[in-house]
Design a protein around this motif. Structure first.
Motif, PDB file in Angstrom:
ATOM      1  N   ILE A 136      -5.790   2.976  -6.431  1.00 28.75           N
ATOM      2  CA  ILE A 136      -4.375   2.833  -6.144  1.00 28.75           C
ATOM      3  C   ILE A 136      -4.260   1.980  -4.885  1.00 28.75           C
ATOM      4  O   ILE A 136      -4.968   2.201  -3.906  1.00 28.75           O
ATOM      5  CB  ILE A 136      -3.652   4.190  -5.998  1.00 28.75           C
ATOM      6  CG1 ILE A 136      -2.158   3.964  -5.830  1.00 28.75           C
ATOM      7  CG2 ILE A 136      -4.258   5.043  -4.918  1.00 28.75           C
ATOM      8  CD1 ILE A 136      -1.304   5.197  -6.043  1.00 28.75           C
ATOM      9  N   GLY A 137      -3.408   0.967  -4.964  1.00 28.75           N
ATOM     10  CA  GLY A 137      -3.206   0.075  -3.833  1.00 28.75           C
ATOM     11  C   GLY A 137      -1.760  -0.357  -3.772  1.00 28.75           C
ATOM     12  O   GLY A 137      -1.190  -0.781  -4.776  1.00 28.75           O
ATOM     13  N   LEU A 138      -1.183  -0.229  -2.609  1.00 29.67           N
ATOM     14  CA  LEU A 138       0.210  -0.626  -2.407  1.00 29.67           C
ATOM     15  C   LEU A 138       0.243  -1.805  -1.449  1.00 29.67           C
ATOM     16  O   LEU A 138      -0.447  -1.810  -0.430  1.00 29.67           O
ATOM     17  CB  LEU A 138       1.017   0.542  -1.846  1.00 29.67           C
ATOM     18  CG  LEU A 138       0.996   1.815  -2.690  1.00 29.67           C
ATOM     19  CD1 LEU A 138       1.692   2.946  -1.957  1.00 29.67           C
ATOM     20  CD2 LEU A 138       1.636   1.569  -4.044  1.00 29.67           C
ATOM     21  N   ARG A 139       1.044  -2.782  -1.788  1.00 31.10           N
ATOM     22  CA  ARG A 139       1.149  -3.964  -0.927  1.00 31.10           C
ATOM     23  C   ARG A 139       1.813  -3.606   0.393  1.00 31.10           C
ATOM     24  O   ARG A 139       2.647  -2.689   0.454  1.00 31.10           O
ATOM     25  CB  ARG A 139       1.948  -5.061  -1.643  1.00 31.10           C
ATOM     26  CG  ARG A 139       1.180  -5.617  -2.833  1.00 31.10           C
ATOM     27  CD  ARG A 139       1.959  -6.666  -3.530  1.00 31.10           C
ATOM     28  NE  ARG A 139       2.989  -6.000  -4.347  1.00 31.10           N
ATOM     29  CZ  ARG A 139       3.665  -6.604  -5.288  1.00 31.10           C
ATOM     30  NH1 ARG A 139       3.480  -7.882  -5.543  1.00 31.10           N
ATOM     31  NH2 ARG A 139       4.560  -5.946  -5.980  1.00 31.10           N
ATOM     32  N   PRO A 140       1.447  -4.311   1.462  1.00 34.98           N
ATOM     33  CA  PRO A 140       2.104  -4.075   2.750  1.00 34.98           C
ATOM     34  C   PRO A 140       3.620  -4.172   2.596  1.00 34.98           C
ATOM     35  O   PRO A 140       4.140  -5.033   1.891  1.00 34.98           O
ATOM     36  CB  PRO A 140       1.558  -5.192   3.640  1.00 34.98           C
ATOM     37  CG  PRO A 140       0.209  -5.496   3.049  1.00 34.98           C
ATOM     38  CD  PRO A 140       0.405  -5.330   1.552  1.00 34.98           C
ATOM     39  N   GLY A 141       4.316  -3.258   3.219  1.00 32.95           N
ATOM     40  CA  GLY A 141       5.771  -3.187   3.077  1.00 32.95           C
ATOM     41  C   GLY A 141       6.195  -2.286   1.931  1.00 32.95           C
ATOM     42  O   GLY A 141       7.373  -2.000   1.769  1.00 32.95           O
ATOM     43  N   ASP A 142       5.247  -1.895   1.100  1.00 30.16           N
ATOM     44  CA  ASP A 142       5.469  -0.934   0.008  1.00 30.16           C
ATOM     45  C   ASP A 142       6.616  -1.308  -0.933  1.00 30.16           C
ATOM     46  O   ASP A 142       7.481  -0.478  -1.236  1.00 30.16           O
ATOM     47  CB  ASP A 142       5.703   0.465   0.587  1.00 30.16           C
ATOM     48  CG  ASP A 142       4.644   0.848   1.594  1.00 30.16           C
ATOM     49  OD1 ASP A 142       3.452   0.697   1.271  1.00 30.16           O
ATOM     50  OD2 ASP A 142       5.003   1.289   2.705  1.00 30.16           O
ATOM     51  N   PRO A 143       6.644  -2.558  -1.453  1.00 28.84           N
ATOM     52  CA  PRO A 143       7.745  -2.930  -2.335  1.00 28.84           C
ATOM     53  C   PRO A 143       7.782  -2.141  -3.642  1.00 28.84           C
ATOM     54  O   PRO A 143       8.822  -2.084  -4.293  1.00 28.84           O
ATOM     55  CB  PRO A 143       7.499  -4.418  -2.607  1.00 28.84           C
ATOM     56  CG  PRO A 143       6.042  -4.617  -2.385  1.00 28.84           C
ATOM     57  CD  PRO A 143       5.673  -3.640  -1.295  1.00 28.84           C
ATOM     58  N   GLU A 144       6.659  -1.496  -4.007  1.00 27.98           N
ATOM     59  CA  GLU A 144       6.611  -0.721  -5.256  1.00 27.98           C
ATOM     60  C   GLU A 144       7.088   0.712  -5.087  1.00 27.98           C
ATOM     61  O   GLU A 144       7.156   1.458  -6.062  1.00 27.98           O
ATOM     62  CB  GLU A 144       5.177  -0.669  -5.800  1.00 27.98           C
ATOM     63  CG  GLU A 144       4.533  -1.991  -6.078  1.00 27.98           C
ATOM     64  CD  GLU A 144       3.773  -2.554  -4.883  1.00 27.98           C
ATOM     65  OE1 GLU A 144       3.225  -3.646  -5.028  1.00 27.98           O
ATOM     66  OE2 GLU A 144       3.728  -1.907  -3.814  1.00 27.98           O
ATOM     67  N   VAL A 145       7.394   1.129  -3.868  1.00 29.80           N
ATOM     68  CA  VAL A 145       7.675   2.543  -3.600  1.00 29.80           C
ATOM     69  C   VAL A 145       9.179   2.783  -3.490  1.00 29.80           C
ATOM     70  O   VAL A 145       9.839   2.287  -2.591  1.00 29.80           O
ATOM     71  CB  VAL A 145       6.966   3.009  -2.310  1.00 29.80           C
ATOM     72  CG1 VAL A 145       7.292   4.465  -2.028  1.00 29.80           C
ATOM     73  CG2 VAL A 145       5.464   2.811  -2.448  1.00 29.80           C
ATOM     74  N   SER A 146       9.684   3.563  -4.429  1.00 25.15           N
ATOM     75  CA  SER A 146      11.086   3.957  -4.415  1.00 25.15           C
ATOM     76  C   SER A 146      11.238   5.223  -3.572  1.00 25.15           C
ATOM     77  O   SER A 146      10.412   6.137  -3.665  1.00 25.15           O
ATOM     78  CB  SER A 146      11.566   4.247  -5.837  1.00 25.15           C
ATOM     79  OG  SER A 146      12.799   4.930  -5.814  1.00 25.15           O
ATOM     80  N   PRO A 147      12.297   5.329  -2.796  1.00 24.15           N
ATOM     81  CA  PRO A 147      12.516   6.564  -2.036  1.00 24.15           C
ATOM     82  C   PRO A 147      12.756   7.769  -2.956  1.00 24.15           C
ATOM     83  O   PRO A 147      12.650   8.906  -2.519  1.00 24.15           O
ATOM     84  CB  PRO A 147      13.736   6.260  -1.171  1.00 24.15           C
ATOM     85  CG  PRO A 147      14.377   5.061  -1.766  1.00 24.15           C
ATOM     86  CD  PRO A 147      13.322   4.326  -2.532  1.00 24.15           C
ATOM     87  N   ARG A 148      13.062   7.524  -4.234  1.00 24.81           N
ATOM     88  CA  ARG A 148      13.254   8.623  -5.188  1.00 24.81           C
ATOM     89  C   ARG A 148      11.927   9.193  -5.682  1.00 24.81           C
ATOM     90  O   ARG A 148      11.898  10.253  -6.294  1.00 24.81           O
ATOM     91  CB  ARG A 148      14.090   8.147  -6.372  1.00 24.81           C
ATOM     92  CG  ARG A 148      15.520   7.809  -6.006  1.00 24.81           C
ATOM     93  CD  ARG A 148      16.336   7.348  -7.204  1.00 24.81           C
ATOM     94  NE  ARG A 148      15.750   6.217  -7.906  1.00 24.81           N
ATOM     95  CZ  ARG A 148      15.901   4.937  -7.561  1.00 24.81           C
ATOM     96  NH1 ARG A 148      16.603   4.613  -6.499  1.00 24.81           N
ATOM     97  NH2 ARG A 148      15.351   3.977  -8.269  1.00 24.81           N
TER      98      ARG A 148
END
Length: 194
Positions: free
Chosen positions: A48-60
């Motif tokens: 699992i890898g998330l790009r810096p700034g977390d554009p894939e992460v929804s607050p929901r």
């Protein structure tokens, strides 16, 4: 086993540091990986890898939001690297996902279809997260499934036991690493006795 692949999922440095219970998990997983390679079964790592700034992460999405708050899963960070005890070798594929399932936000399905793989052997951390999510996703994609119970790990041993003993057997073969290794050796290439 010619159309099978071993998936090694989320066995990353930070994840291992959180979940490893000292039960010998990494050596068992290493044995499964080595056995797969010896039998000619492809080993595919999923991280699992998330790009810096977390554009894939929804607050929901509570799970992903909590992971980001804990400083987990940022691509390029040392903690997201595959644990040194089970590192990929040349020829192994590494797939990056963006959510719980190995298929979510990754090109795993494309890699599997390109290799004509129709059966998956699941391992990883955590049983109640990536293994469960991937199992459900793979069922919907019509993959044959095996779960190596002792090559999966969870921070909650009771949940791990419930999943591997009660739920997973409804949809997958659930084996130990040793039983699986015996099975792949028994169906492996036979030498001509003449």
């Amino acid at each position: 086993m010619a159309n099978s692949a071993l998936l090694v999922m989320d066995v990353q440095r930070d994840v291992v540091a959180i979940a490893d219970d000292g039960s010998g998990y990494l050596p068992r997983l290493r044995r499964a990986i080595d056995g797969a390679r010896a039998a000619g079964i492809p080993v595919i790592y999923v991280v699992i890898g998330l790009r810096p700034g977390d554009p894939e992460v929804s607050p929901r999405n509570r799970v992903m939001t909590n992971a980001v708050r804990a400083g987990l899963f940022t691509e390029g960070a040392p903690g997201t690297e595959i644990h040194q005890d089970v590192v990929p070798q040349q020829g192994d594929v590494v797939v990056t996902k963006r959510r719980g399932s190995a298929f979510s936000g990754s090109n795993l399905d494309l890699v599997l279809r390109a290799r004509d793989i129709d059966s998956l052997v699941l391992t990883g951390i955590a049983t109640s997260a990536v293994v469960l999510s991937t199992l459900w996703h793979a069922i919907d994609l019509d993959f044959g499934l095996t779960v190596l119970a002792d090559a999966c790990l969870d921070t909650d041993p009771e949940v791990h036991t419930m999943l591997t003993e009660k739920l997973f057997p409804q949809w997958a073969d659930v084996l130990t690493v040793e039983d699986w290794l015996k099975a792949i050796v028994d169906v492996g290439p036979k030498s001509d006795p003449t």
